[in-house]
Write a protein that holds these residues in place. Structure first.
Motif, PDB file in Angstrom:
ATOM      1  N   GLU A   1      25.393 129.653 125.828  1.00  0.00           N
ATOM      2  CA  GLU A   1      25.337 130.922 125.104  1.00  0.00           C
ATOM      3  C   GLU A   1      25.666 130.671 123.642  1.00  0.00           C
ATOM      4  OE1 GLU A   1      27.628 134.072 126.840  1.00  0.00           O
ATOM      5  OE2 GLU A   1      27.170 133.392 128.860  1.00  0.00           O
ATOM      6  N   SER A   2      25.035 131.439 122.797  1.00  0.00           N
ATOM      7  CA  SER A   2      25.323 131.345 121.375  1.00  0.00           C
ATOM      8  C   SER A   2      25.210 132.738 120.786  1.00  0.00           C
ATOM      9  CB  SER A   2      24.327 130.401 120.700  1.00  0.00           C
ATOM     10  OG  SER A   2      24.376 130.577 119.307  1.00  0.00           O
TER      11      SER A   2
ATOM     12  N   SER B   1      30.679 126.260 129.248  1.00  0.00           N
ATOM     13  CA  SER B   1      29.653 125.326 129.722  1.00  0.00           C
ATOM     14  C   SER B   1      29.539 124.112 128.803  1.00  0.00           C
ATOM     15  CB  SER B   1      28.302 126.024 129.856  1.00  0.00           C
ATOM     16  OG  SER B   1      27.955 126.638 128.645  1.00  0.00           O
ATOM     17  N   PHE B   2      30.013 124.222 127.550  1.00  0.00           N
ATOM     18  CA  PHE B   2      30.024 123.045 126.680  1.00  0.00           C
ATOM     19  C   PHE B   2      31.229 122.156 126.978  1.00  0.00           C
ATOM     20  CE2 PHE B   2      28.230 126.332 123.630  1.00  0.00           C
ATOM     21  CZ  PHE B   2      26.926 126.008 123.910  1.00  0.00           C
TER      22      PHE B   2
ATOM     23  N   ARG C   1      31.395 141.127 128.281  1.00  0.00           N
ATOM     24  CA  ARG C   1      30.719 140.071 129.043  1.00  0.00           C
ATOM     25  C   ARG C   1      31.652 139.468 130.078  1.00  0.00           C
ATOM     26  NH1 ARG C   1      27.393 137.347 124.629  1.00  0.00           N
ATOM     27  NH2 ARG C   1      25.817 138.926 124.295  1.00  0.00           N
TER      28      ARG C   1
ATOM     29  N   ARG D   1      22.997 129.496 136.259  1.00  0.00           N
ATOM     30  CA  ARG D   1      23.893 130.500 135.711  1.00  0.00           C
ATOM     31  C   ARG D   1      24.549 131.262 136.858  1.00  0.00           C
ATOM     32  NH1 ARG D   1      24.318 133.751 130.952  1.00  0.00           N
ATOM     33  NH2 ARG D   1      25.132 135.807 131.480  1.00  0.00           N
TER      34      ARG D   1
ATOM     35  N   LEU E   1      21.821 127.245 118.088  1.00  0.00           N
ATOM     36  CA  LEU E   1      22.820 126.895 119.088  1.00  0.00           C
ATOM     37  C   LEU E   1      23.413 125.548 118.714  1.00  0.00           C
ATOM     38  CD1 LEU E   1      22.671 127.544 122.815  1.00  0.00           C
ATOM     39  CD2 LEU E   1      23.401 125.318 122.058  1.00  0.00           C
ATOM     40  N   ALA E   2      24.710 125.534 118.551  1.00  0.00           N
ATOM     41  CA  ALA E   2      25.400 124.284 118.233  1.00  0.00           C
ATOM     42  C   ALA E   2      26.448 124.066 119.304  1.00  0.00           C
ATOM     43  CB  ALA E   2      26.065 124.376 116.866  1.00  0.00           C
ATOM     44  N   PHE E   3      26.579 122.833 119.751  1.00  0.00           N
ATOM     45  CA  PHE E   3      27.672 122.631 120.700  1.00  0.00           C
ATOM     46  C   PHE E   3      28.540 121.454 120.324  1.00  0.00           C
ATOM     47  CE2 PHE E   3      23.898 120.914 122.883  1.00  0.00           C
ATOM     48  CZ  PHE E   3      24.284 119.603 123.080  1.00  0.00           C
TER      49      PHE E   3
ATOM     50  N   ALA F   1      32.074 131.941 126.794  1.00  0.00           N
ATOM     51  CA  ALA F   1      30.759 131.468 126.371  1.00  0.00           C
ATOM     52  C   ALA F   1      30.760 129.967 126.080  1.00  0.00           C
ATOM     53  CB  ALA F   1      30.314 132.235 125.136  1.00  0.00           C
ATOM     54  N   ARG F   2      31.940 129.409 125.790  1.00  0.00           N
ATOM     55  CA  ARG F   2      31.988 127.989 125.428  1.00  0.00           C
ATOM     56  C   ARG F   2      32.290 127.085 126.620  1.00  0.00           C
ATOM     57  NH1 ARG F   2      36.060 128.524 120.641  1.00  0.00           N
ATOM     58  NH2 ARG F   2      35.997 130.708 121.232  1.00  0.00           N
TER      59      ARG F   2
ATOM     60  N   ALA G   1      21.377 137.884 124.228  1.00  0.00           N
ATOM     61  CA  ALA G   1      22.472 137.129 123.638  1.00  0.00           C
ATOM     62  C   ALA G   1      22.392 137.286 122.150  1.00  0.00           C
ATOM     63  CB  ALA G   1      22.367 135.658 124.026  1.00  0.00           C
ATOM     64  N   GLY G   2      23.497 137.025 121.515  1.00  0.00           N
ATOM     65  CA  GLY G   2      23.480 137.031 120.067  1.00  0.00           C
ATOM     66  C   GLY G   2      23.562 138.433 119.499  1.00  0.00           C
ATOM     67  N   VAL G   3      23.281 138.528 118.243  1.00  0.00           N
ATOM     68  CA  VAL G   3      23.425 139.786 117.535  1.00  0.00           C
ATOM     69  C   VAL G   3      22.339 140.754 117.986  1.00  0.00           C
ATOM     70  CG1 VAL G   3      23.562 140.795 115.241  1.00  0.00           C
ATOM     71  CG2 VAL G   3      24.248 138.429 115.596  1.00  0.00           C
TER      72      VAL G   3
ATOM     73  N   ASP H   1      24.693 133.247 117.669  1.00  0.00           N
ATOM     74  CA  ASP H   1      24.032 133.083 116.379  1.00  0.00           C
ATOM     75  C   ASP H   1      22.539 133.380 116.526  1.00  0.00           C
ATOM     76  OD1 ASP H   1      23.458 132.445 113.840  1.00  0.00           O
ATOM     77  OD2 ASP H   1      24.057 130.345 113.955  1.00  0.00           O
TER      78      ASP H   1
END
Lengths: 271, 296
Positions: free
Chosen positions: A98-99, B293-294, B39, B139, A12-14, B290-291, B15-17, A101
């Motif tokens: 969320e990631s 929250s960052f 999603r 969440r 996880l990278a942000f 998905a981004r 989550a993820g693959v 990867d």
């Protein structure tokens, strides 16, 4: 299907935006420039690296290809220095970050206690926050009343329960946040270390409530800098460093090794 | 993340693959674009399921803003009335308008613009950034915040719409049953407002200089859209109005309330614009959800 947490090569990278990376104009200008200019070497390696094209965006690699299995009945403690990725790990498990990867599987009802405010509205009273929380969980009237009584009894705030949360001391906020988070009986409870802000009486109560919860809940993941707490409460400790697992095992072994490394560090820096 | 009641089925989140092999790899899970769209749809469904929570949040926003003031949310009505009265007197004189005809028009236009169109677009910008604490601690479907903004604005709208109705009563300018034709227009507004929250909320979370840009654009739109002036005042230039996206959107609600049916062209353009806008917003939301929250 039993409660479990599984991570496989999860990363996880942000992004962290500084100053001008928040500006639309400057970002457009920068991207236009970088598409003309030859690509510069961006990655420095390690935990921090600048995003492509330089600028003010820093990418933090908070979790780095981490694999982990946590099964039912485990009480896991996370240790590590500040910035080792402990809190990010909890946020990822809570589904807040969320990631795409790698793989992250969480099976079971999760509740996370990440900051003392726990999303509470500081302008509302404790009681109103409890009602809002019940509304969030789609409780009916009877369960809302039950939750209200439960939190009121546990938090022991007296008249403060009907005053705005912004007037509370940090210890009082913690009590109400803790009571709220543990009331819905989650199967997986994720906790950051702030709940230690309470006094001894509260800590004893919290521990009793947690133990009660652990009987019905299945997994507890806890981050803390307090090694005695981790020794007492956990059945397994994971030592994280730079987004990876440094050591994973029984609390005694891991914490002894962790303490030893801290002491070596202390000796290193002493004159 | 929801903590369901004990009786409910436990939830599973991945989550993820997806792992290789048949375990849980649906076709949608293999294509990243489709997966993020799936999603995003789950997020929207979750938010609709939490409509009570969204209503409570929206209502609390309004209540907290006026906590401690004697009139409470009635201030919204009062300040709106004062603005309509003062602008009506000034512009009525400037444009040499008959007050009995002009004031009902101005009162309605101003209210619809300030709360329905401009207000909601500006509010949409802070949709996610205002909810930073909630987003980062628990969440919850992101679309709940969009619903909350819509509920909040609907409450403010209900307080404001009293003013033009009072003006209608004073000047005996009731539109009649044709006013009911504005209801579908209001529904289109609600959908567009929701889409605007998802799109502008996300953009503004990433780029903090967008809200002032939106504000400036709306300022210009206020003057080029027939709000304080009537379309007829343009003369032959009125056909150019259709190039202004705000005009058909405003007309589908305003015209019926002034006693006229909006034309098919106006409705057609309003619907086409709304469809494109909602589709763009949904795709954008799915891409960046998905981004978020960052970013907040």
């Amino acid at each position: 299907m039993t409660t479990h947490i599984t991570l496989r090569d999860y990363s996880l990278a942000f992004p962290v935006f500084k100053g001008s990376a928040r500006s639309l104009k400057k970002t457009i200008v920068r991207q236009a420039r970088s598409s003309l200019a030859p690509v510069r070497e961006a990655s420095v390696g390690g935990v921090l690296h600048g995003a492509a094209g330089g600028g003010d965006t820093v990418v933090v690699q908070a979790i780095d290809r981490l694999s982990l299995d946590i099964g039912a009945g485990e009480r896991v403690g996370l240790v590590g220095h500040n910035g080792a990725g402990k809190s990010t790990m909890l946020r990822a498990l809570a589904g807040i970050y969320e990631s795409a990867d790698g793989l992250l599987q969480v099976q079971g009802h999760v509740h996370a206690l990440l900051d003392p405010q726990s999303g509470m509205n500081p302008e509302l009273s404790g009681r109103e926050n409890v009602r809002l929380f019940a509304c969030r969980l789609q409780y009916d009237r009877a369960r809302t009343t039950a939750l209200e009584r439960d939190v009121e009894a546990f938090a022991e705030l007296g008249a403060f329960f009907d005053l705005p949360v912004r007037l509370y001391s940090s210890g009082m906020t913690v009590r109400i946040g803790f009571a709220l988070a543990t009331a819905p009986r989650p199967e997986i409870l994720l906790m950051d270390e702030w709940f230690l802000a309470g006094d001894q009486h509260f800590q004893d109560k919290a521990r009793a409530r947690l133990e009660d919860l652990i009987d019905s809940a299945d997994i507890l993941v806890l981050t803390s800098h307090s090694l005695p707490i981790l020794r007492r409460w956990c059945t397994r400790v994971i030592w994280m460093e730079a987004g990876r697992i440094r050591f994973d095992g029984p609390p005694g072994d891991v914490l002894d090794a962790y303490e030893a490394s801290q002491n070596i560090r202390a000796v290193d820096f002493s004159p | 993340m929801t903590v369901p009641a004990p009786g409910q089925a436990p939830q599973r989140r991945e989550a993820g693959v997806a792992p290789p092999g048949p375990s849980g790899a649906t076709p949608a899970a293999r294509v990243p674009g489709l997966r993020s769209m799936a999603r995003a749809m789950a997020d929207l469904r979750g938010a609709l399921g939490l409509w009570r929570f969204a209503c409570a949040l929206g209502w609390l926003d309004v209540r907290l803003r006026y906590r401690g003031s004697a009139l409470g949310p009635l201030w919204i009505t009062l300040s709106s009335a004062i603005m309509v009265a003062s602008m009506g007197l000034i512009y009525g004189r400037l444009f040499h308008q008959d007050l009995a005809r002009y004031l009902p028009f101005l009162a309605l236009s101003l209210t619809l613009w300030q709360v329905g169109l401009s207000g909601i677009l500006q509010d949409a910008c802070t949709c996610f950034t205002d909810a930073e604490g909630a987003i980062r601690s628990m969440r919850t479907p992101y679309a709940v915040q969009a619903l909350r903004v819509i509920v909040r604005n609907a409450i403010v709208f209900a307080h404001n719409i009293v003013v033009p109705f009072a003006v209608f009563a004073i000047f005996h300018a009731w539109p009649g049953v044709v006013a009911l034709a504005s209801v579908p227009g209001v529904v289109v507004w609600l959908l567009d407002g929701f889409a605007a929250c998802l799109l502008l909320g996300a953009i503004c979370a990433r780029f903090r200089d967008v809200p002032p840009i939106v504000g400036s654009v709306l300022q210009i739109a206020f003057y080029v859209t027939p709000i304080i002036w009537r379309p007829e005042q343009l003369g032959h230039g009125a056909s150019w109005l259709m190039l202004n996206p705000f005009y058909p959107l405003l007309e589908i609600v305003r015209a019926p309330l002034l006693g006229a049916m909006p034309g098919a062209v106006v409705w057609g353009e309003a619907l086409a614009l709304s469809c494109v806008f909602c589709a763009v917003s949904l795709v954008a939301f799915a891409r960046v959800r998905a981004r978020l929250s960052f970013w907040v």
